[in-house]
Design a protein around this motif. Structure first.
Motif, short mmCIF file in Angstrom:
data_model
loop_
_atom_site.label_atom_id
_atom_site.label_comp_id
_atom_site.label_asym_id
_atom_site.label_seq_id
_atom_site.Cartn_x
_atom_site.Cartn_y
_atom_site.Cartn_z
N GLU A 53 -1.67 55.03 25.66
CA GLU A 53 -2.78 55.49 26.51
C GLU A 53 -2.31 55.72 27.94
O GLU A 53 -2.73 56.68 28.59
CB GLU A 53 -3.93 54.49 26.46
N GLN A 54 -1.44 54.87 28.44
CA GLN A 54 -0.89 55.05 29.78
C GLN A 54 -0.04 56.32 29.84
O GLN A 54 -0.11 57.09 30.80
CB GLN A 54 -0.06 53.84 30.21
N VAL A 55 0.76 56.54 28.82
CA VAL A 55 1.60 57.74 28.75
C VAL A 55 0.71 58.98 28.70
O VAL A 55 0.98 59.98 29.36
CB VAL A 55 2.53 57.66 27.52
N ARG A 56 -0.38 58.91 27.92
CA ARG A 56 -1.30 60.05 27.83
C ARG A 56 -1.87 60.38 29.21
O ARG A 56 -1.99 61.55 29.57
CB ARG A 56 -2.43 59.76 26.85
N GLY A 57 -2.18 59.36 29.98
CA GLY A 57 -2.67 59.60 31.34
C GLY A 57 -1.66 60.36 32.17
O GLY A 57 -2.02 61.28 32.93
N LEU A 58 -0.38 60.02 32.02
CA LEU A 58 0.67 60.71 32.77
C LEU A 58 0.79 62.17 32.33
O LEU A 58 0.81 63.07 33.16
CB LEU A 58 2.01 60.00 32.59
N TYR A 59 0.83 62.44 31.03
CA TYR A 59 1.02 63.83 30.65
C TYR A 59 -0.24 64.65 30.87
O TYR A 59 -0.15 65.85 31.14
CB TYR A 59 1.64 64.02 29.26
N ARG A 60 -1.40 64.05 30.87
CA ARG A 60 -2.61 64.80 31.24
C ARG A 60 -2.59 65.15 32.72
O ARG A 60 -3.01 66.24 33.11
CB ARG A 60 -3.86 64.01 30.87
#
Length: 128
Positions: free
Chosen positions: A98-105
């Motif tokens: 979820e943290q990684v998803r925040g970065l790529y978004r």
């Protein structure tokens, strides 16, 4: 989901910190993409390979193995012929993904500005 407790005895800026290797697995070129795909649910190897465009079988296998060893990805072999192998996130892997998803978004939403900054930089460098 239980709240994560931060252990301040580890420091990824210390070259001897065991968390540094985990960070490298998560933040690697393929690790961030695999974690992002697995947020949508369980996938077979071939589905992951299609979803993560450009990854070789070897690199995908290595990435999955590293993330599995770190406890972020669960690998389940189904005893059928031919064997089916499913990959999913573990309880530990979900908040990381979820943290990684925040970065790529954030990267996706900033791409236009990033491209403009790159073009500006290239123009300034070419003008020297």
């Amino acid at each position: 989901m239980s709240e994560m407790v931060q252990d301040t005895s580890f420091d990824v800026f210390d070259r001897n910190c065991p968390g540094r290797a985990v960070m490298e697995h998560i933040a690697s070129r393929w690790g961030v993409l695999v974690l992002g795909v697995l947020l949508s649910g369980t996938h077979r190897f071939s589905e992951l390979r299609r979803a993560v465009g450009g990854v070789s079988e070897k690199m995908l296998a290595q990435t999955l193995q590293a993330l599995e060893r770190d406890g972020l990805v669960h690998r389940e072999v189904r005893p059928v012929i031919p064997p089916h192998v499913d990959y999913s996130l573990t309880d530990l892997g979900v908040p990381m993904a979820e943290q990684v998803r925040g970065l790529y978004r954030l990267i996706e939403s900033s791409t236009e500005a990033i491209l403009a900054a790159q073009a500006d930089y290239d123009d300034r460098k070419a003008g020297r």
